[in-house]
Write a protein that holds these residues in place. Structure first.
Motif, PDB file in Angstrom:
ATOM      1  N   MET A   1       0.827  -1.198   0.000  1.00  0.00           N
ATOM      2  CA  MET A   1       0.000   0.000   0.000  1.00  0.00           C
ATOM      3  C   MET A   1       0.866   1.253   0.000  1.00  0.00           C
ATOM      4  SD  MET A   1      -3.196   0.262  -0.214  1.00  0.00           S
ATOM      5  CE  MET A   1      -4.746  -0.533  -0.043  1.00  0.00           C
ATOM      6  N   ALA A   2       0.219   2.370  -0.182  1.00  0.00           N
ATOM      7  CA  ALA A   2       0.924   3.635  -0.349  1.00  0.00           C
ATOM      8  C   ALA A   2       1.390   4.239   0.968  1.00  0.00           C
ATOM      9  CB  ALA A   2       0.013   4.626  -1.067  1.00  0.00           C
ATOM     10  N   ASN A   3       2.478   5.025   0.879  1.00  0.00           N
ATOM     11  CA  ASN A   3       3.026   5.770   2.005  1.00  0.00           C
ATOM     12  C   ASN A   3       2.445   7.180   2.002  1.00  0.00           C
ATOM     13  OD1 ASN A   3       4.705   3.659   2.846  1.00  0.00           O
ATOM     14  ND2 ASN A   3       6.261   4.245   1.364  1.00  0.00           N
ATOM     15  N   VAL A   4       1.960   7.614   3.169  1.00  0.00           N
ATOM     16  CA  VAL A   4       1.250   8.882   3.275  1.00  0.00           C
ATOM     17  C   VAL A   4       1.948   9.809   4.271  1.00  0.00           C
ATOM     18  CG1 VAL A   4      -0.974   9.959   3.852  1.00  0.00           C
ATOM     19  CG2 VAL A   4      -0.936   7.675   2.816  1.00  0.00           C
ATOM     20  N   LEU A   5       2.102  11.078   3.886  1.00  0.00           N
ATOM     21  CA  LEU A   5       2.543  12.133   4.798  1.00  0.00           C
ATOM     22  C   LEU A   5       1.287  12.890   5.211  1.00  0.00           C
ATOM     23  CD1 LEU A   5       4.605  13.968   6.210  1.00  0.00           C
ATOM     24  CD2 LEU A   5       4.847  15.210   4.036  1.00  0.00           C
ATOM     25  N   LEU A   6       1.060  12.985   6.505  1.00  0.00           N
ATOM     26  CA  LEU A   6      -0.150  13.575   7.059  1.00  0.00           C
ATOM     27  C   LEU A   6       0.184  14.925   7.674  1.00  0.00           C
ATOM     28  CD1 LEU A   6      -3.103  12.803   7.500  1.00  0.00           C
ATOM     29  CD2 LEU A   6      -2.393  11.568   9.535  1.00  0.00           C
ATOM     30  N   VAL A  29       3.915   7.552   6.949  1.00  0.00           N
ATOM     31  CA  VAL A  29       5.382   7.567   7.052  1.00  0.00           C
ATOM     32  C   VAL A  29       5.899   8.842   7.701  1.00  0.00           C
ATOM     33  CG1 VAL A  29       5.800   5.959   5.162  1.00  0.00           C
ATOM     34  CG2 VAL A  29       5.579   8.408   4.669  1.00  0.00           C
ATOM     35  N   GLY A  30       5.009   9.802   7.932  1.00  0.00           N
ATOM     36  CA  GLY A  30       5.415  11.025   8.591  1.00  0.00           C
ATOM     37  C   GLY A  30       4.221  11.898   8.886  1.00  0.00           C
ATOM     38  N   GLU A  31       4.407  12.799   9.851  1.00  0.00           N
ATOM     39  CA  GLU A  31       3.389  13.767  10.219  1.00  0.00           C
ATOM     40  C   GLU A  31       4.054  15.129  10.368  1.00  0.00           C
ATOM     41  OE1 GLU A  31       0.970  12.855  13.605  1.00  0.00           O
ATOM     42  OE2 GLU A  31       0.619  10.787  12.964  1.00  0.00           O
ATOM     43  N   ALA A  32       3.276  16.176  10.097  1.00  0.00           N
ATOM     44  CA  ALA A  32       3.765  17.542  10.277  1.00  0.00           C
ATOM     45  C   ALA A  32       2.622  18.392  10.813  1.00  0.00           C
ATOM     46  CB  ALA A  32       4.288  18.102   8.955  1.00  0.00           C
ATOM     47  N   GLY A  33       2.986  19.400  11.595  1.00  0.00           N
ATOM     48  CA  GLY A  33       1.992  20.268  12.211  1.00  0.00           C
ATOM     49  C   GLY A  33       1.873  21.639  11.579  1.00  0.00           C
ATOM     50  N   ASN A  34       2.701  21.922  10.568  1.00  0.00           N
ATOM     51  CA  ASN A  34       2.597  23.195   9.851  1.00  0.00           C
ATOM     52  C   ASN A  34       3.210  23.041   8.461  1.00  0.00           C
ATOM     53  OD1 ASN A  34       5.502  24.004   9.873  1.00  0.00           O
ATOM     54  ND2 ASN A  34       5.188  24.136  12.077  1.00  0.00           N
ATOM     55  N   GLY A  35       3.051  24.066   7.643  1.00  0.00           N
ATOM     56  CA  GLY A  35       3.521  23.994   6.266  1.00  0.00           C
ATOM     57  C   GLY A  35       5.027  23.900   6.120  1.00  0.00           C
ATOM     58  N   VAL A  36       5.759  24.564   6.996  1.00  0.00           N
ATOM     59  CA  VAL A  36       7.224  24.512   6.940  1.00  0.00           C
ATOM     60  C   VAL A  36       7.703  23.076   7.171  1.00  0.00           C
ATOM     61  CG1 VAL A  36       9.358  25.316   8.015  1.00  0.00           C
ATOM     62  CG2 VAL A  36       7.482  26.924   7.638  1.00  0.00           C
ATOM     63  N   TYR A  42       8.421  16.311   3.329  1.00  0.00           N
ATOM     64  CA  TYR A  42       8.228  15.797   1.970  1.00  0.00           C
ATOM     65  C   TYR A  42       9.584  15.546   1.313  1.00  0.00           C
ATOM     66  CZ  TYR A  42       6.699  14.819  -2.681  1.00  0.00           C
ATOM     67  OH  TYR A  42       6.494  14.177  -3.879  1.00  0.00           O
ATOM     68  N   MET A  43      10.482  16.513   1.419  1.00  0.00           N
ATOM     69  CA  MET A  43      11.814  16.382   0.811  1.00  0.00           C
ATOM     70  C   MET A  43      12.585  15.216   1.418  1.00  0.00           C
ATOM     71  SD  MET A  43      13.176  20.230   0.253  1.00  0.00           S
ATOM     72  CE  MET A  43      12.023  21.563   0.272  1.00  0.00           C
ATOM     73  N   ASP A  44      12.442  15.008   2.723  1.00  0.00           N
ATOM     74  CA  ASP A  44      13.172  13.938   3.399  1.00  0.00           C
ATOM     75  C   ASP A  44      12.587  12.554   3.116  1.00  0.00           C
ATOM     76  OD1 ASP A  44      14.776  15.886   4.533  1.00  0.00           O
ATOM     77  OD2 ASP A  44      13.762  15.848   6.481  1.00  0.00           O
ATOM     78  N   ILE A  45      11.263  12.461   3.104  1.00  0.00           N
ATOM     79  CA  ILE A  45      10.586  11.163   3.053  1.00  0.00           C
ATOM     80  C   ILE A  45      10.184  10.737   1.645  1.00  0.00           C
ATOM     81  CG2 ILE A  45       8.551   9.889   3.863  1.00  0.00           C
ATOM     82  CD1 ILE A  45       8.569  11.732   6.340  1.00  0.00           C
ATOM     83  N   ARG A  46       9.797  11.705   0.813  1.00  0.00           N
ATOM     84  CA  ARG A  46       9.290  11.437  -0.548  1.00  0.00           C
ATOM     85  C   ARG A  46       8.124  10.437  -0.509  1.00  0.00           C
ATOM     86  NH1 ARG A  46      12.777  13.269  -4.676  1.00  0.00           N
ATOM     87  NH2 ARG A  46      10.935  12.917  -5.937  1.00  0.00           N
ATOM     88  N   PRO A  47       7.025  10.780   0.184  1.00  0.00           N
ATOM     89  CA  PRO A  47       5.874   9.876   0.282  1.00  0.00           C
ATOM     90  C   PRO A  47       5.155   9.744  -1.050  1.00  0.00           C
ATOM     91  CG  PRO A  47       5.281  12.029   1.102  1.00  0.00           C
ATOM     92  CD  PRO A  47       6.762  12.074   0.809  1.00  0.00           C
ATOM     93  N   MET A  51      -1.502  14.298   2.525  1.00  0.00           N
ATOM     94  CA  MET A  51      -2.794  14.853   2.928  1.00  0.00           C
ATOM     95  C   MET A  51      -2.466  16.132   3.679  1.00  0.00           C
ATOM     96  SD  MET A  51      -5.117  11.576   3.838  1.00  0.00           S
ATOM     97  CE  MET A  51      -6.552  12.628   3.808  1.00  0.00           C
ATOM     98  N   LEU A  52      -2.847  17.272   3.113  1.00  0.00           N
ATOM     99  CA  LEU A  52      -2.349  18.579   3.538  1.00  0.00           C
ATOM    100  C   LEU A  52      -3.486  19.518   3.916  1.00  0.00           C
ATOM    101  CD1 LEU A  52       0.168  20.474   3.703  1.00  0.00           C
ATOM    102  CD2 LEU A  52      -0.130  20.888   1.262  1.00  0.00           C
ATOM    103  N   ASP A  53      -3.521  19.923   5.179  1.00  0.00           N
ATOM    104  CA  ASP A  53      -4.515  20.884   5.653  1.00  0.00           C
ATOM    105  C   ASP A  53      -4.224  22.249   5.044  1.00  0.00           C
ATOM    106  OD1 ASP A  53      -6.663  21.861   7.150  1.00  0.00           O
ATOM    107  OD2 ASP A  53      -5.416  22.283   8.897  1.00  0.00           O
ATOM    108  N   ILE A  54      -5.259  23.043   4.829  1.00  0.00           N
ATOM    109  CA  ILE A  54      -5.066  24.372   4.242  1.00  0.00           C
ATOM    110  C   ILE A  54      -4.678  25.395   5.306  1.00  0.00           C
ATOM    111  CG2 ILE A  54      -6.290  26.328   3.204  1.00  0.00           C
ATOM    112  CD1 ILE A  54      -7.626  24.413   1.314  1.00  0.00           C
TER     113      ILE A  54
END
Length: 119
Positions: A1-6, A29-36, A42-47, A51-54
């Motif tokens: 299955m696919a790898n997702v960055l949340l 494969v990773g989570e982030a709490g802000n756009g930075v 994204y650059m580190d993991i390449r998912p 899924m990106l909140d606005i």
């Protein structure tokens, strides 16, 4: 299955989405709490998909989307928004978002978006 960055600034929202999509076989494969953080992860993991909140602190989702697409024009990004953010959603689609889902999330809509974007 696919790898997702949340990416969402609300930890409970990330936890909710994680549970929904992991039940369907996707891997977070990773989570982030802000756009930075999102751009860096994204650059580190390449998912396979993001899924990106606005609406987030430091850098909003549309700006993060632009940076991710500059780094990887083939990036697959699903935007997440609250009701009433149609202008931002339209900007995100113009900037290369593949789909969007509206909060409050429904599991079937999230899974359908992932399947459509991942083809």
């Amino acid at each position: 299955m696919a790898n997702v960055l949340l990416v969402d600034d609300a930890a409970f929202m990330r936890m909710t989405i994680r549970k929904m999509i992991e039940e369907d076989g996707y891997t977070i494969v990773g989570e982030a709490g802000n756009g930075v953080e999102a751009v860096q992860k994204y650059m580190d993991i390449r998912p396979d998909v993001v899924m990106l909140d606005i609406t987030m602190p430091e850098m909003n989702g549309v700006d993060a989307l632009k940076r991710i697409k500059e780094f990887d024009p083939n990036a697959k990004v699903i935007m997440c928004s609250a009701m009433g953010q149609q202008v931002m959603v339209a900007q995100a689609i113009q900037c290369g978002a593949k789909d969007f889902i509206v909060k409050p999330f429904q599991k079937d809509r999230i899974i359908a978006a992932l399947k459509r974007v991942l083809g």
